[in-house]
Design a protein around this motif. Structure first.
Motif, short mmCIF file in Angstrom:
data_model
loop_
_atom_site.label_atom_id
_atom_site.label_comp_id
_atom_site.label_asym_id
_atom_site.label_seq_id
_atom_site.Cartn_x
_atom_site.Cartn_y
_atom_site.Cartn_z
N TRP A 36 0.81 -1.22 0.00
CA TRP A 36 0.00 0.00 0.00
C TRP A 36 0.84 1.27 0.00
O TRP A 36 0.37 2.31 -0.45
CB TRP A 36 -0.94 0.02 1.19
CG TRP A 36 -2.08 -0.93 1.09
CD1 TRP A 36 -2.67 -1.40 -0.05
CD2 TRP A 36 -2.79 -1.52 2.17
NE1 TRP A 36 -3.71 -2.25 0.26
CE2 TRP A 36 -3.80 -2.34 1.62
CE3 TRP A 36 -2.67 -1.45 3.56
CZ2 TRP A 36 -4.68 -3.06 2.40
CZ3 TRP A 36 -3.55 -2.17 4.33
CH2 TRP A 36 -4.55 -2.97 3.77
N SER A 37 2.06 1.20 0.52
CA SER A 37 2.87 2.43 0.60
C SER A 37 3.11 3.04 -0.77
O SER A 37 3.26 4.25 -0.89
CB SER A 37 4.19 2.15 1.32
OG SER A 37 4.99 1.28 0.55
N ALA A 38 3.11 2.23 -1.82
CA ALA A 38 3.29 2.74 -3.18
C ALA A 38 2.07 3.51 -3.67
O ALA A 38 2.14 4.20 -4.69
CB ALA A 38 3.61 1.60 -4.14
N LEU A 39 0.96 3.41 -2.95
CA LEU A 39 -0.27 4.09 -3.35
C LEU A 39 -0.41 5.46 -2.70
O LEU A 39 -1.35 6.20 -3.02
CB LEU A 39 -1.49 3.25 -2.94
CG LEU A 39 -1.62 1.88 -3.56
CD1 LEU A 39 -2.81 1.15 -2.97
CD2 LEU A 39 -1.74 1.98 -5.06
N ALA A 40 0.50 5.82 -1.84
CA ALA A 40 0.35 7.03 -1.02
C ALA A 40 0.07 8.29 -1.84
O ALA A 40 -0.71 9.13 -1.42
CB ALA A 40 1.59 7.23 -0.15
N ASP A 41 0.69 8.41 -2.99
CA ASP A 41 0.51 9.63 -3.78
C ASP A 41 -0.59 9.52 -4.82
O ASP A 41 -0.92 10.51 -5.47
CB ASP A 41 1.82 9.99 -4.49
CG ASP A 41 2.91 10.36 -3.50
OD1 ASP A 41 2.58 10.86 -2.41
OD2 ASP A 41 4.09 10.14 -3.82
N THR A 42 -1.17 8.33 -4.99
CA THR A 42 -2.15 8.15 -6.07
C THR A 42 -3.56 7.83 -5.60
O THR A 42 -4.51 8.19 -6.27
CB THR A 42 -1.70 7.04 -7.04
OG1 THR A 42 -1.52 5.84 -6.31
CG2 THR A 42 -0.42 7.41 -7.76
N VAL A 43 -3.69 7.15 -4.49
CA VAL A 43 -5.02 6.75 -4.01
C VAL A 43 -5.32 7.47 -2.70
O VAL A 43 -4.59 7.32 -1.72
CB VAL A 43 -5.10 5.22 -3.80
CG1 VAL A 43 -6.44 4.83 -3.22
CG2 VAL A 43 -4.85 4.49 -5.10
N HIS A 44 -6.36 8.26 -2.73
CA HIS A 44 -6.78 8.99 -1.54
C HIS A 44 -8.20 8.53 -1.19
O HIS A 44 -9.17 9.21 -1.45
CB HIS A 44 -6.71 10.49 -1.77
CG HIS A 44 -5.34 10.93 -2.13
ND1 HIS A 44 -4.32 10.99 -1.20
CD2 HIS A 44 -4.78 11.29 -3.31
CE1 HIS A 44 -3.22 11.39 -1.79
NE2 HIS A 44 -3.47 11.57 -3.07
N ASP A 45 -8.27 7.34 -0.62
CA ASP A 45 -9.54 6.70 -0.30
C ASP A 45 -9.56 6.43 1.20
O ASP A 45 -8.61 5.85 1.73
CB ASP A 45 -9.65 5.40 -1.10
CG ASP A 45 -10.97 4.72 -0.88
OD1 ASP A 45 -11.08 3.99 0.13
OD2 ASP A 45 -11.88 4.91 -1.70
N PRO A 46 -10.63 6.82 1.88
CA PRO A 46 -10.66 6.60 3.33
C PRO A 46 -10.51 5.14 3.73
O PRO A 46 -9.88 4.84 4.74
CB PRO A 46 -12.01 7.16 3.78
CG PRO A 46 -12.75 7.54 2.56
CD PRO A 46 -11.83 7.49 1.40
N SER A 47 -11.04 4.22 2.94
CA SER A 47 -10.94 2.80 3.32
C SER A 47 -9.48 2.34 3.32
O SER A 47 -9.08 1.53 4.16
CB SER A 47 -11.80 1.92 2.42
OG SER A 47 -11.38 2.00 1.08
N LEU A 48 -8.67 2.86 2.40
CA LEU A 48 -7.25 2.52 2.39
C LEU A 48 -6.59 3.01 3.67
O LEU A 48 -5.84 2.28 4.32
CB LEU A 48 -6.56 3.12 1.16
CG LEU A 48 -5.04 2.99 1.13
CD1 LEU A 48 -4.61 1.53 1.10
CD2 LEU A 48 -4.47 3.74 -0.06
N TYR A 49 -6.90 4.23 4.06
CA TYR A 49 -6.29 4.78 5.27
C TYR A 49 -6.78 4.08 6.53
O TYR A 49 -6.01 3.88 7.48
CB TYR A 49 -6.51 6.29 5.35
CG TYR A 49 -5.68 7.04 4.34
CD1 TYR A 49 -4.30 7.17 4.50
CD2 TYR A 49 -6.27 7.59 3.21
CE1 TYR A 49 -3.54 7.85 3.57
CE2 TYR A 49 -5.51 8.27 2.28
CZ TYR A 49 -4.13 8.40 2.45
OH TYR A 49 -3.38 9.06 1.53
#
Length: 144
Positions: free
Chosen positions: A101-114
């Motif tokens: 998931w760390s590779a998604l930090a700049d591309t996916v801004h979804d509350p469920s991910l956080y």
């Protein structure tokens, strides 16, 4: 002939999706297995659909294998990464999930991910990261 071949192979994806929509996960998995055996370089959507079909059938090992292969060939695909991280998370491999998931930090801004990252950080006793992720989730979640 090449265009015809591509069209025929893309029909497999449509058929598998129809099976999933009809709640026929076993047929979807079989269709995707056939597709993956016929295509030299499946697109990211092919790996994603194969993983989803396997997940719907409760085949976690196959789900993981399809998502891992997808991420191997398409390391920047956010949907493959998000789903692979979920598999690791549910296997209680929180470090593996966070790594993916760390590779998604700049591309996916979804509350469920956080939210998931917050739980993974908490399970690893990283309370500072857990607090940071839950704060991010709450900032993005309009229902919170």
């Amino acid at each position: 002939m090449i265009i015809y071949d591509r069209i025929i192979k893309s029909i497999y994806l449509d058929i598998a999706q129809l099976h999933l929509d009809s709640k026929e996960c076993a047929a979807a998995v079989k269709t995707m297995e056939s597709y993956l055996n016929r295509v030299s370089y499946p697109p990211a959507d092919g790996w994603l659909l194969a993983g989803i079909a396997a997940k719907e059938c409760g085949k976690l090992a196959d789900t993981k294998r399809y998502f891992e292969q997808g991420v191997k060939y398409y390391p920047r695909d956010p949907l493959l990464r998000f789903n692979l991280g979920q598999v690791y998370f549910y296997e209680k491999d929180y470090a593996g999930a966070d790594r993916v998931w760390s590779a998604l930090a700049d591309t996916v801004h979804d509350p469920s991910l956080y939210y998931l990252r917050a739980v993974a950080a908490r399970k690893q006793n990283d309370l500072e990261a857990a607090e940071k992720y839950i704060h991010s989730a709450l900032m993005l979640d309009t229902k919170a």
